[in-house]
Motif scaffolding. Sequence first.
Motif, PDB file in Angstrom:
ATOM      1  N   ILE A  88     -19.572  23.542  42.463  1.00 55.70           N
ATOM      2  CA  ILE A  88     -20.122  22.630  43.472  1.00 55.70           C
ATOM      3  C   ILE A  88     -20.124  23.280  44.849  1.00 55.70           C
ATOM      4  CG2 ILE A  88     -19.706  20.456  44.691  1.00 55.70           C
ATOM      5  CD1 ILE A  88     -18.721  19.343  41.949  1.00 55.70           C
ATOM      6  N   GLU A  89     -19.056  23.974  45.195  1.00 54.36           N
ATOM      7  CA  GLU A  89     -19.000  24.644  46.500  1.00 54.36           C
ATOM      8  C   GLU A  89     -20.039  25.754  46.600  1.00 54.36           C
ATOM      9  OE1 GLU A  89     -17.283  23.648  49.159  1.00 54.36           O
ATOM     10  OE2 GLU A  89     -16.770  21.946  47.866  1.00 54.36           O
ATOM     11  N   LYS A  90     -20.233  26.489  45.520  1.00 59.08           N
ATOM     12  CA  LYS A  90     -21.239  27.559  45.529  1.00 59.08           C
ATOM     13  C   LYS A  90     -22.649  26.985  45.612  1.00 59.08           C
ATOM     14  CE  LYS A  90     -18.724  31.335  43.269  1.00 59.08           C
ATOM     15  NZ  LYS A  90     -18.992  32.345  44.318  1.00 59.08           N
ATOM     16  N   VAL A  91     -22.877  25.842  44.965  1.00 57.83           N
ATOM     17  CA  VAL A  91     -24.195  25.213  45.034  1.00 57.83           C
ATOM     18  C   VAL A  91     -24.484  24.720  46.450  1.00 57.83           C
ATOM     19  CG1 VAL A  91     -25.554  23.231  44.252  1.00 57.83           C
ATOM     20  CG2 VAL A  91     -24.315  24.623  42.587  1.00 57.83           C
ATOM     21  N   LYS A  92     -23.482  24.192  47.126  1.00 55.86           N
ATOM     22  CA  LYS A  92     -23.657  23.782  48.520  1.00 55.86           C
ATOM     23  C   LYS A  92     -24.102  24.971  49.376  1.00 55.86           C
ATOM     24  CE  LYS A  92     -20.117  20.112  48.622  1.00 55.86           C
ATOM     25  NZ  LYS A  92     -18.783  19.771  49.180  1.00 55.86           N
ATOM     26  N   ALA A  93     -23.429  26.109  49.188  1.00 57.55           N
ATOM     27  CA  ALA A  93     -23.776  27.307  49.946  1.00 57.55           C
ATOM     28  C   ALA A  93     -25.168  27.809  49.572  1.00 57.55           C
ATOM     29  CB  ALA A  93     -22.731  28.393  49.704  1.00 57.55           C
ATOM     30  N   LEU A  94     -25.517  27.692  48.286  1.00 56.37           N
ATOM     31  CA  LEU A  94     -26.833  28.116  47.832  1.00 56.37           C
ATOM     32  C   LEU A  94     -27.933  27.262  48.454  1.00 56.37           C
ATOM     33  CD1 LEU A  94     -28.660  29.817  45.995  1.00 56.37           C
ATOM     34  CD2 LEU A  94     -28.148  28.215  44.128  1.00 56.37           C
ATOM     35  N   ALA A  95     -27.712  25.963  48.521  1.00 61.21           N
ATOM     36  CA  ALA A  95     -28.692  25.071  49.136  1.00 61.21           C
ATOM     37  C   ALA A  95     -28.902  25.432  50.603  1.00 61.21           C
ATOM     38  CB  ALA A  95     -28.237  23.621  49.007  1.00 61.21           C
ATOM     39  N   LEU A 132     -38.277  30.920  51.111  1.00 66.07           N
ATOM     40  CA  LEU A 132     -37.916  29.926  50.105  1.00 66.07           C
ATOM     41  C   LEU A 132     -38.076  28.525  50.671  1.00 66.07           C
ATOM     42  CD1 LEU A 132     -34.622  31.592  48.789  1.00 66.07           C
ATOM     43  CD2 LEU A 132     -36.875  31.662  47.695  1.00 66.07           C
ATOM     44  N   GLU A 133     -38.327  27.574  49.776  1.00 65.10           N
ATOM     45  CA  GLU A 133     -38.460  26.169  50.183  1.00 65.10           C
ATOM     46  C   GLU A 133     -37.459  25.322  49.398  1.00 65.10           C
ATOM     47  OE1 GLU A 133     -41.595  22.422  49.893  1.00 65.10           O
ATOM     48  OE2 GLU A 133     -42.335  24.469  49.614  1.00 65.10           O
ATOM     49  N   LEU A 134     -36.611  24.595  50.110  1.00 69.05           N
ATOM     50  CA  LEU A 134     -35.683  23.660  49.468  1.00 69.05           C
ATOM     51  C   LEU A 134     -36.414  22.342  49.255  1.00 69.05           C
ATOM     52  CD1 LEU A 134     -32.757  23.147  48.501  1.00 69.05           C
ATOM     53  CD2 LEU A 134     -32.273  22.284  50.796  1.00 69.05           C
ATOM     54  N   ILE A 135     -36.637  21.991  47.990  1.00 70.37           N
ATOM     55  CA  ILE A 135     -37.395  20.787  47.652  1.00 70.37           C
ATOM     56  C   ILE A 135     -36.485  19.560  47.618  1.00 70.37           C
ATOM     57  CG2 ILE A 135     -38.814  19.683  45.871  1.00 70.37           C
ATOM     58  CD1 ILE A 135     -39.653  22.543  45.019  1.00 70.37           C
ATOM     59  N   ASP A 136     -35.324  19.705  47.012  1.00 64.52           N
ATOM     60  CA  ASP A 136     -34.407  18.568  46.890  1.00 64.52           C
ATOM     61  C   ASP A 136     -32.996  19.083  46.666  1.00 64.52           C
ATOM     62  OD1 ASP A 136     -33.545  15.943  46.730  1.00 64.52           O
ATOM     63  OD2 ASP A 136     -33.984  15.747  44.597  1.00 64.52           O
ATOM     64  N   PHE A 137     -32.031  18.386  47.257  1.00 64.15           N
ATOM     65  CA  PHE A 137     -30.630  18.748  47.062  1.00 64.15           C
ATOM     66  C   PHE A 137     -29.780  17.500  47.248  1.00 64.15           C
ATOM     67  CE2 PHE A 137     -26.566  19.977  49.190  1.00 64.15           C
ATOM     68  CZ  PHE A 137     -25.942  20.465  48.057  1.00 64.15           C
ATOM     69  N   GLY A 138     -28.829  17.294  46.352  1.00 61.85           N
ATOM     70  CA  GLY A 138     -27.933  16.164  46.495  1.00 61.85           C
ATOM     71  C   GLY A 138     -26.768  16.259  45.528  1.00 61.85           C
ATOM     72  N   ILE A 139     -25.622  15.761  45.967  1.00 64.99           N
ATOM     73  CA  ILE A 139     -24.428  15.698  45.130  1.00 64.99           C
ATOM     74  C   ILE A 139     -23.947  14.254  45.135  1.00 64.99           C
ATOM     75  CG2 ILE A 139     -22.053  16.499  44.804  1.00 64.99           C
ATOM     76  CD1 ILE A 139     -22.834  19.048  46.306  1.00 64.99           C
TER      77      ILE A 139
END
Length: 205
Positions: free
Chosen positions: A7-14, A23-30
């Motif tokens: 989860i922490e790595k995904v936050k940093a990746l987002a 790159l384009e961030l389309i959607d992110f949520g936890i």
Amino acid sequence: MNPQEFIEKVKALADYIENHPQLELIDFGIEAPADEKSIQKLIDAGIQDSQVLDFYKQANGLRLQWCVEEDTAYETYSLEELTLTQGFNFIPVDSFFQDWTVLFGPEEKTLYPFNFFNEDSCECFGLEEGKKYDKVEIYNFRIEGKKYKLPLDFNTYLKMVYESKGLWYWSSMLTSEKNLETEMILGTTAMENLFSGFNSFFYES
């Protein structure tokens, strides 16, 4: 890779994707952690795997979707596939315990999707009624009706989701029928250039 680290790595990746010019961030949520009732649903379904239970105790759903900016995809790499939505979508517990006949057909009664990464394919837990699973079985299902068992425990699955960045059909690289578009992307330097430290052979680790 344990769920908290994932989860922490995904936050940093987002954050990395959102701030990358190509790159384009389309959607992110936890989502919030699953409540006791939802965790009990997993246990009642036979999931005694502490890796899975720990994940949902950390987050009852997690999604990250991204794509490559069109000029970069076409002009730099000549890969239309990079403009498609990449990523992952771990759905809440209540969402995968439902009737999936429309998706799987009437004869398949053991697959429960947990990661819908695109409309044509998903990852599922394989759960037979009455059976207990100290280690879950994970399957890749494709819309044409084929399923492939992935040789991964859940924490290793999380590790590969992160290392692949949710690349289009990344898990096909672990099956007998690899996705041609995925092989094509991994055969270029695109992912290595876009993501520092990316390993095109992540699926062999």
